[in-house]
Design an enzyme around this catalytic site. Structure first.
Site, PDB file in Angstrom:
ATOM      1  N   ARG A  60       5.196   6.788   4.622  1.00 49.47           N
ATOM      2  CA  ARG A  60       5.123   5.757   3.605  1.00 49.47           C
ATOM      3  C   ARG A  60       3.795   5.008   3.791  1.00 49.47           C
ATOM      4  NH1 ARG A  60      10.323   2.086   3.711  1.00 49.47           N
ATOM      5  NH2 ARG A  60       9.225   1.221   1.896  1.00 49.47           N
ATOM      6  N   HIS A  61       3.368   4.299   2.774  1.00 48.73           N
ATOM      7  CA  HIS A  61       2.230   3.397   2.915  1.00 48.73           C
ATOM      8  C   HIS A  61       2.551   2.338   3.961  1.00 48.73           C
ATOM      9  CE1 HIS A  61       4.635   0.477   0.746  1.00 48.73           C
ATOM     10  NE2 HIS A  61       4.934   1.458  -0.101  1.00 48.73           N
ATOM     11  N   ASN A  73       6.436  -5.776  -0.080  1.00 45.56           N
ATOM     12  CA  ASN A  73       7.489  -5.508   0.917  1.00 45.56           C
ATOM     13  C   ASN A  73       7.901  -6.815   1.595  1.00 45.56           C
ATOM     14  OD1 ASN A  73       6.012  -2.359   2.020  1.00 45.56           O
ATOM     15  ND2 ASN A  73       7.538  -2.731   0.434  1.00 45.56           N
ATOM     16  N   ARG A  75      -1.679   0.792  -2.315  1.00 42.18           N
ATOM     17  CA  ARG A  75      -1.137   0.731  -0.960  1.00 42.18           C
ATOM     18  C   ARG A  75      -1.132   2.081  -0.240  1.00 42.18           C
ATOM     19  NH1 ARG A  75       2.708  -0.163  -4.892  1.00 42.18           N
ATOM     20  NH2 ARG A  75       4.856   0.586  -4.703  1.00 42.18           N
ATOM     21  N   GLU A 120       5.254   5.572  -7.024  1.00 43.31           N
ATOM     22  CA  GLU A 120       6.631   5.150  -6.752  1.00 43.31           C
ATOM     23  C   GLU A 120       7.500   5.255  -8.011  1.00 43.31           C
ATOM     24  OE1 GLU A 120       9.008   5.125  -5.045  1.00 43.31           O
ATOM     25  OE2 GLU A 120       9.277   3.317  -3.855  1.00 43.31           O
ATOM     26  N   HIS A 168       5.535   6.773  -1.259  1.00 38.38           N
ATOM     27  CA  HIS A 168       6.425   5.622  -1.390  1.00 38.38           C
ATOM     28  C   HIS A 168       7.852   5.991  -1.014  1.00 38.38           C
ATOM     29  CE1 HIS A 168       3.158   3.650  -3.690  1.00 38.38           C
ATOM     30  NE2 HIS A 168       2.900   4.890  -4.036  1.00 38.38           N
TER      31      HIS A 168
END
Lengths: 443, 443
Positions: free
Chosen positions: A232-233, A239, A284, A306, A371
């Protein structure tokens, strides 16, 4: 209501296909069969493999090579009975709505193939023969060693003796084996012949789109060793806020992860070979991949963006529950199929990821920085996860996952960056910004 | 910045491929070449065809069949010179950044193919041979009649005599023609052999993803007669307001169009054959297609949804200009590449339409009810429209477009429902809700 196009964009309700494997033992037929089944199931196409060997084993658990001799009338009778039992179960399964059944056996004679074709045709089932033909002795030996000696047929036997016996078994099949359309009298059959693991393929009389997609997938498979890395980023500002979607920058800790990622990758590669980097088009992921070595090719894919939350983009779960209470409940009831207003469902994501999977199958070492929802779908493909469970899997931030496809199944390794990050996992019904995943949610 | 994945999702900068056509005259080589070029250009992959016949004609405008006799030294010399001139120009074009060059000629001898292979390999260009092999006399004659007699070689000649001469020309090629890998000594070549217009294909040693995509496209082509019908949804409530995106219902006049559509379709089909209906997943296209006959299969595609305007979804152009003035200007400067914040560009739409195009190529009669930007992209594929112009094309509401692919190019017919609707066309810089398209904007 009109049916939705499924993953490979075709209305499958009317089509039933029996994929009939053809080839001598140790030619990777079961490998091909299980890959095809996994791919189709991932696309929500009901697919099932019927392995004739498993039926035969219930009657003859540890047969010696003699059993497979054409001259052995008892052996021939039992093998025929096994084929009939597998076929019987497969037809039953088709009648209950099965779409693609895979008959995994040698089917090495024209008579056997004609019997399969006639039996299926009578039931309105299309037949696609898939032959794996390979004369490369080292590849066959590797297959015997990797796969066959772990077969239930040889449980508890001396490996050396087992290998010899298996060789003798192959010889018995070779006596009767006819390659598909070798004499030109099977040229009306729909078939795919894969020679030497894809160095040449012959495609004959493909009749519809679903057949063509299966064929295209199978012709892209390769068995050169490789791995796929997933990350994932790094933790993003959204977040931290518990917001979904958007195109936020990384948090301070997210940037730390980006800085550490090259080291994690280097340690996990094992040797010095450059990877290809795929990111989404969002800041990201691009930012997370920016310190990877310059000799790694980088590519941005919109298909890796995403899951689109539509009108809920940028909201917290609490806000979604407040503004769209019905949607909030509906999504939790069927997270795989729920489509955000003006956005996407997990099912939609799988459809747009299909070309990614196809290219992954063709490619060698790839690292994908993407994502949460996207990673869940790709992971579900490789690890054969159930669609109802995969949207609830916990995929921790700041962790590199290395997947290595093997003959049967995929090996997984994890490399944690040891940089704290919030949890973005969410349990059913919850609106918490950050909560600890339950044990069952771990992938 | 990392390169964007292009339409077929691959980074093409490093790959250069020469597609070398192989086959006797009248086997559809030029048809395949022009389709491949159109498809690749639509995907923004720089592709160009080099037709050796055109080079030969500058020196020998109306050669008789004797010219193509192997015994005719003068003819052979000139044909060789034409091949060299085409190759020279192609290499020049590759050096300037060309990605896929298509060498359209018979290339019917092993010597000629080896020369092409060696010449390209020296320049770092991959070679993909594509052979069309066909022994169906009626198909060959149809090709001669449809295509060859309109060739410049026969301008002004008696058709009967020309056909006979062309037959004699083929005979001369047959004397020296060797099918690819016929003797097994070209088995290292990367090739696609298409037999009898796709009833069988052989694919040998495909080396990378771009090659595999070209091969997949070419193996899906067929030449059975068919048409594609395109329609926008009926006028929507958002259309009335001059708003973009959204998921609005049809206006009263939009519903009238839906009611009239079955009649328009029936009149345009010409005979009684059922079509397959594709809509997007949005209300206005599903609603528009709802009165089409029940024996038409219907399928909803997310890939046919309107271009995603991201944060501008639901706005009028005036509102976009007010809220995002810079974006408004940027989009008009390069409408094909401009991506709405959180949304899509025309380029993105082409990428997601690629599987649609692939399935369209495989399929027979399809009617697509979709949206303005999507229709522009599909139309641009069939009619070979330039990417900089296609986002500005006027596609009127309440009009059915019928496209019929022919050997060279696509025929178009229009059927107006004669039900008034607003114009949703917009000129550069304009924020008018409804304005009349300029003459040049008509597709």
């Amino acid at each position: 209501m009109a049916p939705r196009a499924n993953g490979i964009g075709v209305q499958v309700e009317d089509t039933k296909i029996c994929v009939v494997m053809v080839g001598l033992p140790a030619r990777g037929k079961s490998f091909i069969a299980q890959k095809a089944q996994r791919y189709l199931q991932w696309l929500s196409i009901d697919a099932q493999t019927f392995n004739v060997g498993n039926y035969r084993r219930t009657e003859a658990p540890h047969p010696s090579a003699d059993f497979f001799d054409l001259g052995n009338a008892e052996g021939e009778k039992r093998r025929r009975a096994a084929a009939e039992a597998a076929m019987h179960d497969m037809l039953d399964w088709f009648r209950k709505g099965g779409v693609i059944g895979i008959l995994d056996a040698t089917n090495s004679t024209k008579e056997r193939r004609k019997w399969v074709l006639d039996t299926c045709t009578k039931e309105g089932i299309e037949v696609l023969f898939v032959e794996s033909k390979c004369d490369d002795e080292s590849m066959i030996m590797a297959n015997i060693r990797d796969v066959k000696l772990t077969s239930p047929d040889y449980a508890g036997q001396d490996p050396e003796q087992a290998a010899q016996d298996f060789h003798a078994r192959i010889k018995n099949y070779e006596k009767v084996y006819k390659s598909l359309d070798e004499d030109g009298d099977e040229n009306d059959y729909t078939y795919l012949k894969i020679m030497d693991v894809g160095s040449q393929v012959i495609i004959n009389r493909i009749r519809d789109y679903l057949q063509s997609r299966v064929v295209y997938y199978l012709m892209n498979l390769h068995i050169r060793p490789r791995s796929v890395w997933l990350s994932r980023h790094g933790e993003s500002l959204y977040n931290l806020d518990g917001r979904i979607g958007g195109d936020a920058d990384l948090s301070t800790r997210g940037h730390q992860y980006a800085q550490k990622l090259p080291e994690l990758v280097r340690d996990s590669v094992g040797e010095d070979r450059p990877l290809t980097v795929w990111t989404s088009t969002l800041k990201r992921t691009i930012s997370t991949a920016r310190f990877l070595p310059e000799n790694y090719n980088q590519l941005q894919w919109k298909a890796l963006d995403e899951l689109d939350a539509g009108v809920c983009d940028g909201m917290t779960y609490q806000e979604i529950k407040d503004v769209y209470p019905e949607d909030f409940v509906q999504r939790d009831e069927d997270k795989y199929n729920y489509r955000y207003r003006g956005g996407e469902s997990y099912r939609d994501v799988v459809i747009r990821l299909e070309p990614i999977i196809m290219e992954l199958e063709r490619s060698e070492d790839i690292i994908i920085v993407t994502h949460q929802a996207i990673l869940r779908c790709i992971y579900a493909y490789f690890m054969k996860k159930d669609q109802s469970a995969s949207p609830w899997m916990n995929v921790p931030l700041h962790t590199l996952i290395k997947l290595t496809p093997r003959a049967y199944g995929t090996e997984e390794q994890r490399f944690s960056a040891d940089i704290p990050a919030v949890s973005t996992w969410r349990g059913k019904g919850s609106t918490a910004k950050h909560e600890n995943p339950t044990a069952g949610a771990s992938i």
